[in-house]
Scaffold this motif. Structure first.
Motif, PDB file in Angstrom:
ATOM      1  N   HIS A   1     -32.859  22.574  18.937  1.00 53.94           N
ATOM      2  CA  HIS A   1     -31.808  21.971  19.771  1.00 53.94           C
ATOM      3  C   HIS A   1     -30.992  23.039  20.485  1.00 53.94           C
ATOM      4  O   HIS A   1     -30.510  22.804  21.615  1.00 53.94           O
ATOM      5  CB  HIS A   1     -30.919  21.052  18.919  1.00 53.94           C
TER       6      HIS A   1
ATOM      7  N   GLU B   1     -32.296  25.644  21.679  1.00 56.98           N
ATOM      8  CA  GLU B   1     -33.151  25.909  22.848  1.00 56.98           C
ATOM      9  C   GLU B   1     -32.848  24.930  23.975  1.00 56.98           C
ATOM     10  O   GLU B   1     -32.811  25.301  25.145  1.00 56.98           O
ATOM     11  CB  GLU B   1     -34.633  25.770  22.469  1.00 56.98           C
ATOM     12  N   MET B   2     -32.689  23.660  23.636  1.00 59.73           N
ATOM     13  CA  MET B   2     -32.416  22.655  24.671  1.00 59.73           C
ATOM     14  C   MET B   2     -31.050  22.908  25.326  1.00 59.73           C
ATOM     15  O   MET B   2     -30.900  22.722  26.531  1.00 59.73           O
ATOM     16  CB  MET B   2     -32.456  21.244  24.101  1.00 59.73           C
TER      17      MET B   2
ATOM     18  N   ILE C   1     -31.619  25.565  27.804  1.00 65.25           N
ATOM     19  CA  ILE C   1     -32.316  25.060  28.987  1.00 65.25           C
ATOM     20  C   ILE C   1     -31.340  24.308  29.883  1.00 65.25           C
ATOM     21  O   ILE C   1     -31.315  24.481  31.098  1.00 65.25           O
ATOM     22  CB  ILE C   1     -33.484  24.147  28.576  1.00 65.25           C
ATOM     23  N   GLU C   2     -30.514  23.473  29.273  1.00 60.98           N
ATOM     24  CA  GLU C   2     -29.652  22.588  30.069  1.00 60.98           C
ATOM     25  C   GLU C   2     -28.434  23.297  30.650  1.00 60.98           C
ATOM     26  O   GLU C   2     -27.929  22.892  31.684  1.00 60.98           O
ATOM     27  CB  GLU C   2     -29.175  21.412  29.217  1.00 60.98           C
TER      28      GLU C   2
ATOM     29  N   ASP D   1     -29.530  28.269  31.371  1.00 60.04           N
ATOM     30  CA  ASP D   1     -30.460  28.514  32.483  1.00 60.04           C
ATOM     31  C   ASP D   1     -29.772  28.257  33.814  1.00 60.04           C
ATOM     32  O   ASP D   1     -29.975  28.975  34.790  1.00 60.04           O
ATOM     33  CB  ASP D   1     -31.662  27.567  32.378  1.00 60.04           C
ATOM     34  N   VAL D   2     -28.993  27.205  33.869  1.00 54.96           N
ATOM     35  CA  VAL D   2     -28.318  26.841  35.113  1.00 54.96           C
ATOM     36  C   VAL D   2     -27.298  27.917  35.474  1.00 54.96           C
ATOM     37  O   VAL D   2     -27.237  28.377  36.620  1.00 54.96           O
ATOM     38  CB  VAL D   2     -27.623  25.470  34.975  1.00 54.96           C
TER      39      VAL D   2
ATOM     40  N   THR E   1     -27.252  31.061  34.523  1.00 53.92           N
ATOM     41  CA  THR E   1     -27.976  32.286  34.897  1.00 53.92           C
ATOM     42  C   THR E   1     -28.461  32.206  36.327  1.00 53.92           C
ATOM     43  O   THR E   1     -28.293  33.143  37.117  1.00 53.92           O
ATOM     44  CB  THR E   1     -29.184  32.516  33.963  1.00 53.92           C
TER      45      THR E   1
ATOM     46  N   MET F   1     -26.804  19.054  36.026  1.00 49.81           N
ATOM     47  CA  MET F   1     -27.901  19.490  36.879  1.00 49.81           C
ATOM     48  C   MET F   1     -28.255  18.448  37.926  1.00 49.81           C
ATOM     49  O   MET F   1     -28.727  18.781  39.014  1.00 49.81           O
ATOM     50  CB  MET F   1     -29.145  19.798  36.023  1.00 49.81           C
TER      51      MET F   1
ATOM     52  N   VAL G   1     -32.359  27.326  40.081  1.00 48.31           N
ATOM     53  CA  VAL G   1     -32.683  26.991  38.687  1.00 48.31           C
ATOM     54  C   VAL G   1     -34.193  26.815  38.553  1.00 48.31           C
ATOM     55  O   VAL G   1     -34.829  27.325  37.618  1.00 48.31           O
ATOM     56  CB  VAL G   1     -31.955  25.701  38.239  1.00 48.31           C
TER      57      VAL G   1
ATOM     58  N   LEU H   1     -36.006  30.206  38.560  1.00 55.11           N
ATOM     59  CA  LEU H   1     -35.853  30.906  37.278  1.00 55.11           C
ATOM     60  C   LEU H   1     -36.844  30.353  36.269  1.00 55.11           C
ATOM     61  O   LEU H   1     -37.572  31.082  35.583  1.00 55.11           O
ATOM     62  CB  LEU H   1     -34.420  30.709  36.781  1.00 55.11           C
ATOM     63  N   LYS H   2     -36.895  29.039  36.172  1.00 50.37           N
ATOM     64  CA  LYS H   2     -37.772  28.403  35.192  1.00 50.37           C
ATOM     65  C   LYS H   2     -39.240  28.593  35.572  1.00 50.37           C
ATOM     66  O   LYS H   2     -40.093  28.758  34.697  1.00 50.37           O
ATOM     67  CB  LYS H   2     -37.445  26.913  35.093  1.00 50.37           C
TER      68      LYS H   2
ATOM     69  N   ASN I   1     -38.691  17.987  22.318  1.00 51.42           N
ATOM     70  CA  ASN I   1     -37.263  17.948  22.665  1.00 51.42           C
ATOM     71  C   ASN I   1     -37.097  17.887  24.179  1.00 51.42           C
ATOM     72  O   ASN I   1     -36.254  17.145  24.704  1.00 51.42           O
ATOM     73  CB  ASN I   1     -36.535  19.197  22.136  1.00 51.42           C
TER      74      ASN I   1
ATOM     75  N   GLU J   1     -40.906  23.459  31.653  1.00 52.27           N
ATOM     76  CA  GLU J   1     -40.574  23.920  30.302  1.00 52.27           C
ATOM     77  C   GLU J   1     -41.666  23.655  29.282  1.00 52.27           C
ATOM     78  O   GLU J   1     -41.515  24.015  28.124  1.00 52.27           O
ATOM     79  CB  GLU J   1     -39.305  23.199  29.790  1.00 52.27           C
TER      80      GLU J   1
END
Lengths: 67, 445
Positions: free
Chosen positions: A42, A44-45, A48-49, A52-53, A55, B1, B12, B15-16, B108, B290
């Protein structure tokens, strides 16, 4: 970017080393291992949410400044 | 987002994209080979458009990579076997199923994609959700159920039940939300009335989340669903191989948002292969940003969409596709030189016969293509020549083709809970696969 998002990102980034340490220590204790594993996934999520944004936006801002 | 300005969303995505490309290159033998054959390394992907340097990935390639053994993920796997916590398969409607590996991280992520759609539906802890699905190896609605639970809703698994049993649950437990294919939701309503004498409008259902087949965005089907259940309809799109990429928002703009924070979509002209501008019919090419156990990069999903050329009133900056899924590029059939989509037939049939089951047969006689619609008529309904004539005319106007129309008895065609394939091209050997799928045990009652 709002100060709150940056605060949120900062705190989220602190979670991973802690989550990984807990996960490592939990090895051999099944209940602790299960739950520590889920916490790590979690985290990690959250990265990601949110992280990451942040960055991506920071890089974007940096790129704009350079150009 | 969901409300990032487009240029920030692209940052974004980039990056991903860079991250998943590096991951796939290092860990997936399949993608490593693909990169090597294209003389590419991850460093060559510096902008979003650079991904076009890589050839498309097709379902046929994945099937070939997975080989003949029924248990391997083959060179598609990019993690260790021990990290794979969920096994699923594609539905197998169009042939041999693809084996799908999910790490916990992937699951997830899958649920997070679903969560975009379910929160857009307004799903909350006060909702009681029945998922009408056999809960087999097809990934289907597993994600919907898990995510609804994560959002705090009470979830009911509708696996292993007859239609009447599911209806009993709907009534006794005051279910507020149903998740199912649109054709099955219509079937549920019809059985409630004919077999149980209930009015589904009087039940507690207020949200219908449709998926697994086109229909949720077809106006005639939506109208039938709304009238049958007195409920709000939300279309939900995805593909087993790539993920749950599309969801309808509370503004009901007439289409479905793309979950662009999690997917990089390309829109390709199905005939020329060139990029298709907004408003044009396009084939989807999907990169899941992802997914790590079985990465998805430039997967040719063959789904047909039309990107809207105006923003959605909901305020989300995620683009949306008008009319939802418009069909499949490999479902498009050429009959007497005319391209037609099964969805066109669905629209015509549902406009006048909302819950009738039907099949379309394309055949060849004396070097001439023929197309025949066989449609069940409900017991006691008008099955005279006028029905036939009306359908022939409506189909001609919609498809520019002359159909033969035959009416048949109720119950002629089996009901499927997932993915009913209604158009059968007898000019190929497809009929054997479809006939065996139709007679498979476990179809909905």
């Amino acid at each position: 970017m709002s100060a709150r998002i940056l605060d949120l990102d900062r705190e989220i980034r602190k979670l991973r080393p802690l989550a990984e340490r807990v996960h490592g220590l939990a090895e051999g204790f099944p209940a602790a291992e299960r739950n520590a594993y889920m916490i790590l996934r979690h985290v990690e999520m959250l990265e990601i949410e949110v992280s990451d944004v942040v960055t991506a936006l920071e890089r974007d801002t940096q790129k704009d400044k350079e150009t | 987002m969901e409300t990032l300005p487009p240029e920030h969303l692209r940052a974004v995505q980039l990056l991903k994209l860079k991250r998943i490309v590096v991951w796939a290159y290092r860990n997936s033998p399949f993608y490593r080979k693909k990169f090597d054959r294209a003389n590419l390394v991850p460093h060559d992907i510096q902008e979003l458009d650079d991904i076009k340097k890589l050839p498309l990935t097709t379902k046929a390639e994945w099937l070939a990579a997975q080989g003949e053994r029924d248990v391997d993920f083959g060179p598609l796997l990019a993690t260790s076997e021990s990290e794979v916590v969920r096994y699923h398969q594609t539905s197998g409607t169009t042939g041999k199923p693809i084996r799908l590996a999910f790490s916990q991280r992937d699951w997830n992520w899958w649920m997070e994609c679903w969560a975009h759609g379910l929160t857009a539906c307004g799903l909350s802890a006060t909702d009681r959700v029945l998922v009408c699905f056999p809960f087999n190896l097809f990934v289907g609605w597993w994600g919907g159920l898990d995510t609804a639970r994560l959002l705090g809703s009470r979830v009911y698994s509708g696996g292993g039940m007859t239609t009447e049993q599911r209806l009993q649950v709907v009534r006794d437990h005051e279910i507020t939300t149903l998740m199912a294919s649109p054709s099955y939701l219509l079937h549920l309503a019809r059985v409630a009335e004919s077999a149980l004498g209930w009015r589904t409008q009087d039940l507690h259902v207020r949200k219908l989340i449709c998926g697994a087949e086109p229909g949720g965005s077809i106006p005639s089907i939506r109208r039938c669903l709304q009238e049958a259940w007195r409920a709000e309809v939300f279309d939900h799109l995805g593909a087993s191989e790539v993920g749950p990429w599309g969801y309808e928002c509370e503004a009901h703009p007439g289409g479905v948002h793309i979950c662009e924070g999690f997917f990089l979509m390309e829109f390709i002209d199905p005939e020329t292969g060139d990029p298709a501008p907004p408003g044009d019919l396009a084939k989807l090419v999907v990169t899941a940003l992802e997914k790590n156990a079985q990465p998805v990069i430039r997967f040719d999903a063959k789904d047909l969409v039309r990107v809207a050329d105006r923003p959605c009133p909901c305020g989300r900056t995620y683009r949306w596709v008008e009319g939802g899924l418009l069909g499949r590029a490999d479902d498009l059939l050429k009959v007497r030189g005319v391209l037609f989509s099964p969805r066109a037939v669905e629209d015509v049939v549902r406009s006048s016969h909302p819950s009738a089951e039907y099949r379309v047969f394309v055949s060849r006689r004396a070097a001439m293509d023929e197309v025949t619609l066989k449609m069940e008529m409900a017991a006691g309904s008008d099955s005279g020549p006028r029905v036939v004539d009306d359908l022939v005319l409506a189909l001609k106007l919609k498809t520019n083709l002359r159909f033969h129309v035959e009416l048949c008895a109720p119950g002629t065609f089996p009901r499927q809970e997932i993915k009913t394939k209604r158009v059968i091209d007898l000019r190929t050997r497809e009929v054997e696969r479809v006939v065996s799928a139709d007679s498979r045990p476990g179809s909905g009652n």
